[in-house]
Scaffold this motif. Structure first.
Motif, PDB file in Angstrom:
ATOM      1  N   THR A   7       0.810  -1.214   0.000  1.00  0.00           N
ATOM      2  CA  THR A   7       0.000   0.000   0.000  1.00  0.00           C
ATOM      3  C   THR A   7       0.846   1.267   0.000  1.00  0.00           C
ATOM      4  OG1 THR A   7      -0.212  -0.110   2.398  1.00  0.00           O
ATOM      5  CG2 THR A   7      -1.983  -1.107   1.108  1.00  0.00           C
ATOM      6  N   VAL A  78      -1.395   4.075  -1.159  1.00  0.00           N
ATOM      7  CA  VAL A  78      -2.716   3.584  -1.542  1.00  0.00           C
ATOM      8  C   VAL A  78      -3.734   3.943  -0.468  1.00  0.00           C
ATOM      9  CG1 VAL A  78      -4.100   1.540  -2.074  1.00  0.00           C
ATOM     10  CG2 VAL A  78      -1.728   1.681  -2.864  1.00  0.00           C
ATOM     11  N   GLU A  80      -7.943   3.801   0.823  1.00  0.00           N
ATOM     12  CA  GLU A  80      -9.055   2.849   0.784  1.00  0.00           C
ATOM     13  C   GLU A  80     -10.070   3.207  -0.297  1.00  0.00           C
ATOM     14  OE1 GLU A  80      -9.615  -0.074   2.430  1.00  0.00           O
ATOM     15  OE2 GLU A  80      -7.541   0.168   3.070  1.00  0.00           O
ATOM     16  N   ASP A 127      -6.207   5.422  -5.108  1.00  0.00           N
ATOM     17  CA  ASP A 127      -6.859   4.165  -4.733  1.00  0.00           C
ATOM     18  C   ASP A 127      -6.493   3.016  -5.672  1.00  0.00           C
ATOM     19  OD1 ASP A 127      -8.347   5.246  -6.839  1.00  0.00           O
ATOM     20  OD2 ASP A 127     -10.255   4.529  -6.053  1.00  0.00           O
ATOM     21  N   ARG A 129      -4.258   0.068  -6.567  1.00  0.00           N
ATOM     22  CA  ARG A 129      -3.401  -0.801  -5.755  1.00  0.00           C
ATOM     23  C   ARG A 129      -2.269  -1.466  -6.523  1.00  0.00           C
ATOM     24  NH1 ARG A 129      -4.528  -1.909  -0.800  1.00  0.00           N
ATOM     25  NH2 ARG A 129      -6.423  -1.065   0.102  1.00  0.00           N
TER      26      ARG A 129
END
Length: 133
Positions: A7, A78, A80, A127, A129
Protein backbone atom coordinates in the motif's frame (compact mmCIF):
# COMPACT_ATOMS: atom_id res chain seq x y z
CA UNK A 1 1.42 -17.79 3.06
CA UNK A 2 0.63 -15.13 0.49
CA UNK A 3 2.23 -11.69 0.56
CA UNK A 4 -0.34 -8.90 1.04
CA UNK A 5 -0.64 -6.26 -1.64
CA UNK A 6 1.62 -3.30 -0.88
CA UNK A 7 0.00 0.00 0.00
CA UNK A 8 3.07 2.28 -0.18
CA UNK A 9 4.93 2.50 -3.49
CA UNK A 10 8.12 4.45 -4.21
CA UNK A 11 7.34 6.41 -7.39
CA UNK A 12 10.13 7.33 -9.80
CA UNK A 13 10.45 9.40 -12.99
CA UNK A 14 13.24 8.87 -15.52
CA UNK A 15 14.40 10.86 -18.53
CA UNK A 16 14.94 7.44 -20.22
CA UNK A 17 12.34 5.19 -18.59
CA UNK A 18 12.70 2.26 -21.03
CA UNK A 19 16.41 1.99 -20.22
CA UNK A 20 15.73 2.41 -16.50
CA UNK A 21 13.19 -0.43 -16.66
CA UNK A 22 15.74 -2.71 -18.30
CA UNK A 23 18.31 -1.84 -15.59
CA UNK A 24 15.86 -2.37 -12.71
CA UNK A 25 14.61 -5.68 -14.17
CA UNK A 26 17.75 -7.15 -15.76
CA UNK A 27 20.34 -5.94 -13.26
CA UNK A 28 18.51 -5.42 -9.97
CA UNK A 29 16.14 -8.41 -10.30
CA UNK A 30 12.66 -6.83 -10.22
CA UNK A 31 9.83 -8.42 -12.23
CA UNK A 32 8.16 -6.43 -15.04
CA UNK A 33 4.48 -6.53 -14.04
CA UNK A 34 2.95 -3.75 -16.15
CA UNK A 35 4.25 -1.19 -18.66
CA UNK A 36 1.84 1.36 -20.19
CA UNK A 37 3.45 3.24 -23.09
CA UNK A 38 2.86 6.98 -23.45
CA UNK A 39 1.68 8.63 -26.65
CA UNK A 40 5.18 10.09 -27.13
CA UNK A 41 7.10 6.81 -27.02
CA UNK A 42 7.97 7.00 -23.34
CA UNK A 43 6.32 5.24 -20.41
CA UNK A 44 3.09 6.62 -18.92
CA UNK A 45 3.04 4.10 -16.07
CA UNK A 46 5.10 1.09 -15.06
CA UNK A 47 4.93 -1.34 -12.15
CA UNK A 48 8.01 -3.38 -11.30
CA UNK A 49 7.45 -5.96 -8.56
CA UNK A 50 10.06 -7.12 -6.10
CA UNK A 51 9.98 -10.93 -5.91
CA UNK A 52 9.72 -10.91 -2.10
CA UNK A 53 6.86 -8.38 -2.12
CA UNK A 54 6.31 -4.69 -2.83
CA UNK A 55 7.83 -2.87 -5.77
CA UNK A 56 8.24 0.47 -7.50
CA UNK A 57 6.14 2.44 -9.96
CA UNK A 58 7.81 4.66 -12.54
CA UNK A 59 7.35 6.55 -15.77
CA UNK A 60 8.97 8.95 -18.19
CA UNK A 61 9.69 12.49 -17.10
CA UNK A 62 7.46 13.92 -19.86
CA UNK A 63 3.83 14.32 -20.81
CA UNK A 64 0.74 14.82 -18.69
CA UNK A 65 1.54 12.06 -16.20
CA UNK A 66 4.93 13.57 -15.25
CA UNK A 67 4.18 15.55 -12.11
CA UNK A 68 7.45 14.53 -10.41
CA UNK A 69 10.59 15.88 -12.13
CA UNK A 70 12.57 13.46 -14.32
CA UNK A 71 15.31 11.53 -12.52
CA UNK A 72 13.61 12.14 -9.18
CA UNK A 73 11.30 10.15 -6.95
CA UNK A 74 8.50 10.36 -4.49
CA UNK A 75 6.02 8.16 -2.67
CA UNK A 76 2.72 6.68 -3.76
CA UNK A 77 0.37 5.73 -0.92
CA UNK A 78 -2.72 3.58 -1.54
CA UNK A 79 -5.95 4.87 -0.01
CA UNK A 80 -9.06 2.85 0.78
CA UNK A 81 -11.34 4.93 -1.46
CA UNK A 82 -11.25 7.55 -4.21
CA UNK A 83 -12.88 10.00 -1.78
CA UNK A 84 -9.82 9.63 0.49
CA UNK A 85 -7.63 10.89 -2.37
CA UNK A 86 -9.59 14.15 -2.53
CA UNK A 87 -9.76 14.54 1.27
CA UNK A 88 -6.03 14.00 1.84
CA UNK A 89 -5.09 16.31 -1.04
CA UNK A 90 -7.24 19.14 0.33
CA UNK A 91 -5.85 18.66 3.85
CA UNK A 92 -2.24 18.66 2.62
CA UNK A 93 -2.68 21.84 0.58
CA UNK A 94 -4.45 23.52 3.51
CA UNK A 95 -1.45 22.62 5.68
CA UNK A 96 1.07 24.22 3.30
CA UNK A 97 1.74 21.61 0.60
CA UNK A 98 1.85 22.67 -3.06
CA UNK A 99 -0.52 20.87 -5.41
CA UNK A 100 1.13 19.57 -8.59
CA UNK A 101 -1.69 17.26 -9.70
CA UNK A 102 -5.25 17.84 -8.60
CA UNK A 103 -7.18 14.63 -7.85
CA UNK A 104 -8.02 12.97 -11.17
CA UNK A 105 -9.07 9.60 -12.57
CA UNK A 106 -6.38 7.68 -14.48
CA UNK A 107 -6.61 5.80 -17.80
CA UNK A 108 -5.09 2.69 -16.19
CA UNK A 109 -7.53 2.78 -13.26
CA UNK A 110 -8.00 4.54 -9.97
CA UNK A 111 -7.88 8.14 -8.83
CA UNK A 112 -4.64 9.92 -7.89
CA UNK A 113 -3.33 13.28 -6.73
CA UNK A 114 0.18 14.62 -6.15
CA UNK A 115 1.54 17.39 -3.97
CA UNK A 116 4.92 18.59 -2.72
CA UNK A 117 5.17 18.83 1.03
CA UNK A 118 6.69 21.95 2.64
CA UNK A 119 10.14 20.28 2.55
CA UNK A 120 10.09 19.43 -1.15
CA UNK A 121 9.11 15.73 -1.08
CA UNK A 122 6.61 14.60 -3.75
CA UNK A 123 3.64 12.62 -2.40
CA UNK A 124 0.96 10.90 -4.47
CA UNK A 125 -2.17 9.34 -2.99
CA UNK A 126 -4.49 7.08 -4.96
CA UNK A 127 -6.86 4.17 -4.73
CA UNK A 128 -5.06 2.18 -7.49
CA UNK A 129 -3.40 -0.80 -5.76
CA UNK A 130 -1.19 -1.94 -8.61
CA UNK A 131 -1.60 -4.92 -10.87
CA UNK A 132 -1.77 -8.42 -9.38
CA UNK A 133 1.40 -10.45 -9.64
Amino acid sequence: MTTPSPTVWPSLRYSDAPSAIRFIVDVLGFDETLVVPSDTGGVAHCQLSWPAGGGVMLGSGEGTHAKVPADAGGLYVVTETAADVDRIHLAAVAAGATSVREPEDQDYGGRVSTFVDPWGVHWSFGDYRGEPR
